[in-house]
Scaffold this motif. Sequence first.
Motif, mmCIF file in Angstrom:
data_model
loop_
_atom_site.group_PDB
_atom_site.id
_atom_site.type_symbol
_atom_site.label_atom_id
_atom_site.label_comp_id
_atom_site.label_asym_id
_atom_site.label_seq_id
_atom_site.Cartn_x
_atom_site.Cartn_y
_atom_site.Cartn_z
ATOM 1 N N PRO A 41 0.801 -1.239 0.000
ATOM 2 C CA PRO A 41 0.000 0.000 0.000
ATOM 3 C C PRO A 41 0.826 1.276 0.000
ATOM 4 N N ARG A 42 1.923 1.311 0.736
ATOM 5 C CA ARG A 42 2.687 2.563 0.828
ATOM 6 C C ARG A 42 3.373 2.935 -0.475
ATOM 7 N N ASP A 43 3.594 1.971 -1.376
ATOM 8 C CA ASP A 43 4.258 2.251 -2.644
ATOM 9 C C ASP A 43 3.274 2.451 -3.799
ATOM 10 N N SER A 44 1.986 2.325 -3.513
ATOM 11 C CA SER A 44 0.996 2.458 -4.571
ATOM 12 C C SER A 44 0.720 3.927 -4.874
ATOM 13 N N PRO A 45 0.728 4.325 -6.144
ATOM 14 C CA PRO A 45 0.380 5.708 -6.488
ATOM 15 C C PRO A 45 -1.031 6.028 -6.003
ATOM 16 N N ALA A 46 -1.210 7.188 -5.423
ATOM 17 C CA ALA A 46 -2.485 7.528 -4.802
ATOM 18 C C ALA A 46 -3.550 7.957 -5.801
ATOM 19 N N ARG A 47 -3.186 8.580 -6.896
ATOM 20 C CA ARG A 47 -4.178 9.199 -7.777
ATOM 21 C C ARG A 47 -4.220 8.619 -9.191
ATOM 22 N N TRP A 48 -3.449 7.599 -9.451
ATOM 23 C CA TRP A 48 -3.482 7.034 -10.795
ATOM 24 C C TRP A 48 -3.110 5.566 -10.754
ATOM 25 N N ASN A 49 -3.558 4.862 -11.780
ATOM 26 C CA ASN A 49 -3.277 3.436 -11.910
ATOM 27 C C ASN A 49 -2.201 3.253 -12.978
ATOM 28 N N PRO A 50 -1.001 2.801 -12.595
ATOM 29 C CA PRO A 50 0.062 2.629 -13.601
ATOM 30 C C PRO A 50 -0.300 1.635 -14.694
#
Length: 223
Positions: free
Chosen positions: A201-210
Amino acid sequence: AREHHRATPQPAATPTPAAAPSRHAQPKGNRGKTAPLLPLDRAALNTHLLAGDRLPALYVGFTWQVVGEGPEDTARVGACQKTSLESIGAVSAVRRSFAATDAATDAGGVTATQVVAGFADAKSAWRAHEVLSAWRADCEERLDYPRKDVGPMETVEVTTGVAGHYVAAYGSRSPSTGRVTGFGIVREGSYLSIVEISTPPRDSPARWNPARAAVRRISRTFA
């Protein structure tokens, strides 16, 4: 063939037996269609696999490296996929695995996988796409985690083919544990590619889906 003479009419000839159909003749219902070329050449499939520097970086300074490549195996891609693409009709498929090289991330904590599959024809690829969409639809009820959230499939505008993406998050009750995954699908003709980018969770982009950016880049390989 019967010959016709203007001067002297010929007596009616005994009908000759119908010629045996050519072994190349199309079966009824397929007239006018050519047999599809089966995409068995792995090298052709490999041209649609992204290189490490083409997979979207999660943030500034982030890099990917390829850590594995070869034929698709039986391992599923993502929490929602039930079986391999070959098990749902692909003639052949290749797989490439990636890992983060940024020292700020946990070793092995940020990963990505892409699979490119070739089908006998466009309709078979479409059917597989429908199967993947159905797996996403019932994924949340199948996940055996206290916390689980599978987002809707969203369409991605691409220059070639059709594409979509969604986000899934699951794990223990604590939002700081578990996995956040972005999943994308690209279909062009008789080809279909899936990609998953998985992070803590801490490494997941907050506002976009790669994965959304990834499917756009994959689609360009078919142009």
